[in-house]
Design an enzyme around this catalytic site. Structure first.
Site, PDB file in Angstrom:
ATOM      1  N   ASP A  44      38.390  38.104  44.400  1.00  0.00           N
ATOM      2  CA  ASP A  44      39.473  38.011  43.708  1.00  0.00           C
ATOM      3  C   ASP A  44      40.949  38.159  44.217  1.00  0.00           C
ATOM      4  O   ASP A  44      41.212  39.436  44.575  1.00  0.00           O
ATOM      5  CB  ASP A  44      39.107  38.941  42.406  1.00  0.00           C
ATOM      6  CG  ASP A  44      39.998  38.567  41.062  1.00  0.00           C
ATOM      7  OD1 ASP A  44      40.822  37.821  41.160  1.00  0.00           O
ATOM      8  OD2 ASP A  44      39.473  39.030  39.936  1.00  0.00           O
TER       9      ASP A  44
ATOM     10  N   GLY B  63      42.910  28.937  40.234  1.00  0.00           N
ATOM     11  CA  GLY B  63      43.389  27.520  40.216  1.00  0.00           C
ATOM     12  C   GLY B  63      44.640  27.251  41.175  1.00  0.00           C
ATOM     13  O   GLY B  63      45.131  26.235  41.222  1.00  0.00           O
TER      14      GLY B  63
ATOM     15  N   ASP C 255      41.845  33.905  33.003  1.00  0.00           N
ATOM     16  CA  ASP C 255      40.675  34.382  32.493  1.00  0.00           C
ATOM     17  C   ASP C 255      40.329  34.082  30.977  1.00  0.00           C
ATOM     18  O   ASP C 255      41.318  33.734  30.083  1.00  0.00           O
ATOM     19  CB  ASP C 255      40.818  35.954  32.260  1.00  0.00           C
ATOM     20  CG  ASP C 255      40.884  36.742  33.615  1.00  0.00           C
ATOM     21  OD1 ASP C 255      41.066  35.995  34.690  1.00  0.00           O
ATOM     22  OD2 ASP C 255      40.590  37.908  33.582  1.00  0.00           O
TER      23      ASP C 255
HETATM   24  C1  GLA Z   1      40.292  39.087  37.030  1.00  0.00           C
HETATM   25  C2  GLA Z   1      39.387  38.046  36.962  1.00  0.00           C
HETATM   26  C3  GLA Z   1      38.129  38.458  35.899  1.00  0.00           C
HETATM   27  C4  GLA Z   1      37.761  39.922  36.340  1.00  0.00           C
HETATM   28  C5  GLA Z   1      38.623  41.053  36.417  1.00  0.00           C
HETATM   29  C6  GLA Z   1      38.098  42.282  37.192  1.00  0.00           C
HETATM   30  O1  GLA Z   1      40.920  39.404  35.741  1.00  0.00           O
HETATM   31  O2  GLA Z   1      39.842  36.847  36.660  1.00  0.00           O
HETATM   32  O3  GLA Z   1      37.114  37.592  35.865  1.00  0.00           O
HETATM   33  O4  GLA Z   1      36.754  39.771  37.640  1.00  0.00           O
HETATM   34  O5  GLA Z   1      39.702  40.626  37.279  1.00  0.00           O
HETATM   35  O6  GLA Z   1      39.183  43.093  37.275  1.00  0.00           O
END
Ligand code: GLA
Length: 682
Positions: free
Chosen positions: A413, A472, A493
């Site tokens: 991430d 994206g 998210d």
């Molecule tokens: C981001 C991701 C989520 C999750 C959080 C964890 O917001 O998009 O899916 O993994 O981080 O902190």
């Protein structure tokens, strides 16, 4: 003369009576004020959180540019609230603006008012610190009013928006109703699986030479059940009682295996193709992830309980097999919670799990023993989005550690990587998400950290599905595969609101052509069941919205990651997750992603081409009225000749039609779906 006077008096009397009768009949006696906060605000849909009554979306006093307001509706873009005015409201007024509770971010929103579907007013783009704007509208005769807050064109991050001092002047009404016509009652469509064996799930499986092989044959039907397989290549074996296939293949090759299952009621067979080569994740991953349910409260115990619930609930028999730990298995940079405090890495730089996790290898072994796979999470930056330690500077060491522990999946991430783009921690390495994305619009910058980890994962002696999470940016679908990714998030998210799910859906078509076996577009995890990011509640999506959500994620060939508490699966949620004909769309070996090919008003029709030449079609209703149509434009869907239409949720053939001259009558609930498969018939 006398005669005339009497007639005049009579006329006056009759007119007065008529006026009185009219007023009494309509109930319109005096003008009356109704405050917006007196209405049922739970009918609102919004991008995050719950509607605030005289409070912000975070439950604080309403405040715009330093001015506090006693009354109003605190919401979050994208937001919509419809009110039935019955034509009896003379005006609406409000002071609108971005709430002061957002600091250090750049939210932008636009407030709009629609009357009978026509735009009546807009605030223009408003930002943090802008003084409240007055919306003051005459509404005579309008039946339905809609209060909308859009994301101002920059995504809906931190878009806390207030309709302060909002009120209506009515013509004698003393109450007004908000509208949300989407039915709330759950109903079950998936028929129970038969007692005799049926082998479900994927029919192809990719593995790399030398990697441990693990696959649990998903089969429904009464237990005990005995499994066997013919044509299994040397190096693999199947456990007769559990149906778990293990072993290792040393050489590349393609093997056609016949899987078999039998019980007291009968037997079943299924062709299963094993491809030992460079590619894994030949169909979208299906499993569970801890984030949408536990967020920062995850622990080894909760993960193991989810794995056991995956088996106990029977979900394993439908192909669900990954148990993925999201953020918060590592130690945190400054958490108050002691269970997240400790050394981030040992003296040799090896990553250390926090005290809620302890022995990661033991956890992975326990999950593997169930025939399930296990995943975890990190960031290319120094910190994850939640503030735990990331992989920056330790990428190879982390990849090796994950493999040594026995992990099968990594979600990687972006988070704080924006702060270290130049290779050095920047001024603010804690910045997260797209806000930290300075410089990242350059392709090379965007690809670099993902390719680095992707290469290191490939060097490991086990297959690790690699899931990129960067929302994206830089059209990740065009290069995610070359960075080694098996899946990549296409959007921000998800939350369990209609607005969130709808906006994600509407953004998927642009990336569709890049989806293929081994490379999946990921519109984010599922929001059905008990979700809540540490604050558990039943999904706020209405039942029809949940049918639509699961249908489209299946049509999209999206990774299916359940986001709920696995120990609280109710019958409705199980019905959503165990329909093998719906799952079969998602797991189709051709791996094509559906796109919207035809729109009729609020009806969007998504078509997915299937390996067997059939077409899966989702007739999706994005509007607020039930749709009843006689559909005839089959050529627009790429469907011709004589076809059988099968309702996949009900698992029933519904009509044989000659597409050139016959119509199909389709009923689609509000925010719901009719999910059909059209197969040629002779
Ligand atoms: C981001 C991701 C989520 C999750 C959080 C964890 O917001 O998009 O899916 O993994 O981080 O902190």
């Amino acid at each position: 003369m006398m005669m005339k006077k009497t007639t005049d008096m009579k006329l006056l009397y009759i007119s007065l009576l008529t006026v009185l009768i009219f007023f009494a009949g309509t109930g319109v006696l005096t003008a009356q004020t109704i405050w917006l906060d007196e209405l049922d605000l739970s009918a609102a849909t919004q991008g995050y959180g719950m509607a605030g009554k005289n409070k912000t979306v975070d439950g604080k006093p309403l405040s715009i540019a330093g001015k506090i307001f006693e009354r109003g509706f605190g919401t979050h873009a994208e937001s919509s609230l419809s009110i039935n005015l019955q034509g009896k409201v003379s005006s609406f007024s409000a002071q609108v603006g971005v709430d002061d509770e957002i600091k250090g971010q750049q939210p932008a929103v636009e407030f709009m008012v629609y009357g009978d579907a026509k735009k009546l007013w807009s605030s223009g783009i408003m930002r943090s610190g802008d003084e409240a704007k007055l919306c003051d509208l005459k509404l005579n005769g309008i039946q339905k009013l809609e209060l909308v807050v859009s994301d101002g064109g920059n995504g809906n991050y931190y878009d806390h928006a207030d309709w302060a001092d909002a009120k209506f002047e009515t013509l004698g009404l003393n109450t007004l109703a908000t509208l949300n016509p989407v039915p709330k009652e759950p109903y079950i469509l998936t028929p129970p699986a038969p007692a005799k064996p049926r082998i479900n799930g994927t029919s192809i499986f990719g593995v790399r030479p030398g990697s441990p092989f693990l696959f649990r044959v998903p089969a429904t039907g009464d237990r005990p059940m005995l499994f066997s397989a013919s044509g299994l290549p040397e190096g693999l074996q199947i456990d007769a009682n559990s149906g778990i296939i293990t072993g290792k293949l040393e050489k590349k090759g393609t093997f056609i295996v016949l899987l078999r299952a039998k019980n007291a009621k009968g037997k079943a067979e299924k062709k299963f193709k094993i491809t030992c080569g460079d590619q894994i994740s030949l169909t979208p991953p299906m499993g569970w992830n801890s984030w949408n349910c536990f967020a920062g409260e995850v622990s080894a115990e909760k993960v193991m309980r989810a794995a056991m619930a995956m088996e106990k609930s029977g979900l394993v028999n439908h192909g669900w097999n990954y148990i993925n730990i999201d953020d918060f298995w590592q130690n945190h940079r400054d958490a108050k919670d002691n269970s997240l405090r400790g050394e981030l890495r040992d003296k040799d730089g090896n990553i250390l799990p926090n005290s809620r996790f302890g022995d990661m290898k033991a956890l992975a072994d326990d999950v593997h023993r169930l025939g399930l796979k296990i995943g975890l999470y990190s960031s290319p930056g120094p910190w994850t989005c939640g503030g735990c330690v990331g992989s920056f500077g330790y990428e190879l060491q982390d990849a090796k550690k994950y493999a040594e522990w026995g992990f099968d999946y990594l979600k990687y991430d972006w988070c704080s990587y924006g702060g270290v783009i130049d290779g050095m921690p920047g001024n603010d390495p804690y910045k997260i998400g797209s806000l930290s994305y300075h410089g990242g619009s350059q392709l090379a910058t965007a690809v670099k950290p993902f390719k680095l980890m992707g290469d290191y994962l490939l060097q490991q002696p086990r297959d690790i599905v690699y899931s990129l999470c960067q929302y994206g940016m830089s059209d990740v679908w065009k290069w995610g595969g070359t960075a080694g990714g098996n899946a990549w998030r296409t959007t921000n998210d998800i939350t369990d609101t209609w607005t969130s799910v709808k906006n994600i859906i509407l953004a998927q078509d642009q990336s569709a052509q890049w989806a293929k076996p081994g490379n999946w577009n990921d519109p984010d995890m599922l929001v059905v069941g008990t979700v809540g990011w540490g604050n558990p509640h039943p999904s706020k999506l209405k039942p029809d919205e949940q049918y639509l959500h699961i249908s489209l994620w299946s049509l999209f060939s999206a990774p299916l990651l359940i986001g709920c508490d696995m120990e609280k699966l109710d019958d409705f949620t199980l019905n959503l997750l165990t329909n093998d004909e719906v799952i079969a769309l998602n797991q189709d070996p051709l791996g094509k992603q559906a796109t919207c090919v035809h729109t009729i008003g609020d009806l969007r029709i998504y078509v997915k081409e299937m390996e067997d030449g059939s077409h899966a079609v989702g007739f999706c209703n994005f509007g607020l009225e039930k749709i009843n149509i006689s559909y005839k434009d089959f050529e627009k869907l790429g469907i011709s000749g004589k076809v059988m239409a099968r309702d996949l949720w009900r698992q029933k053939d519904i009509a044989k039609i000659k597409t050139e001259k016959e119509v199909l009558n389709i009923e689609v609930p509000i925010h719901g779906v009719a999910l059909y498969k059209f197969s040629s018939v002779k």
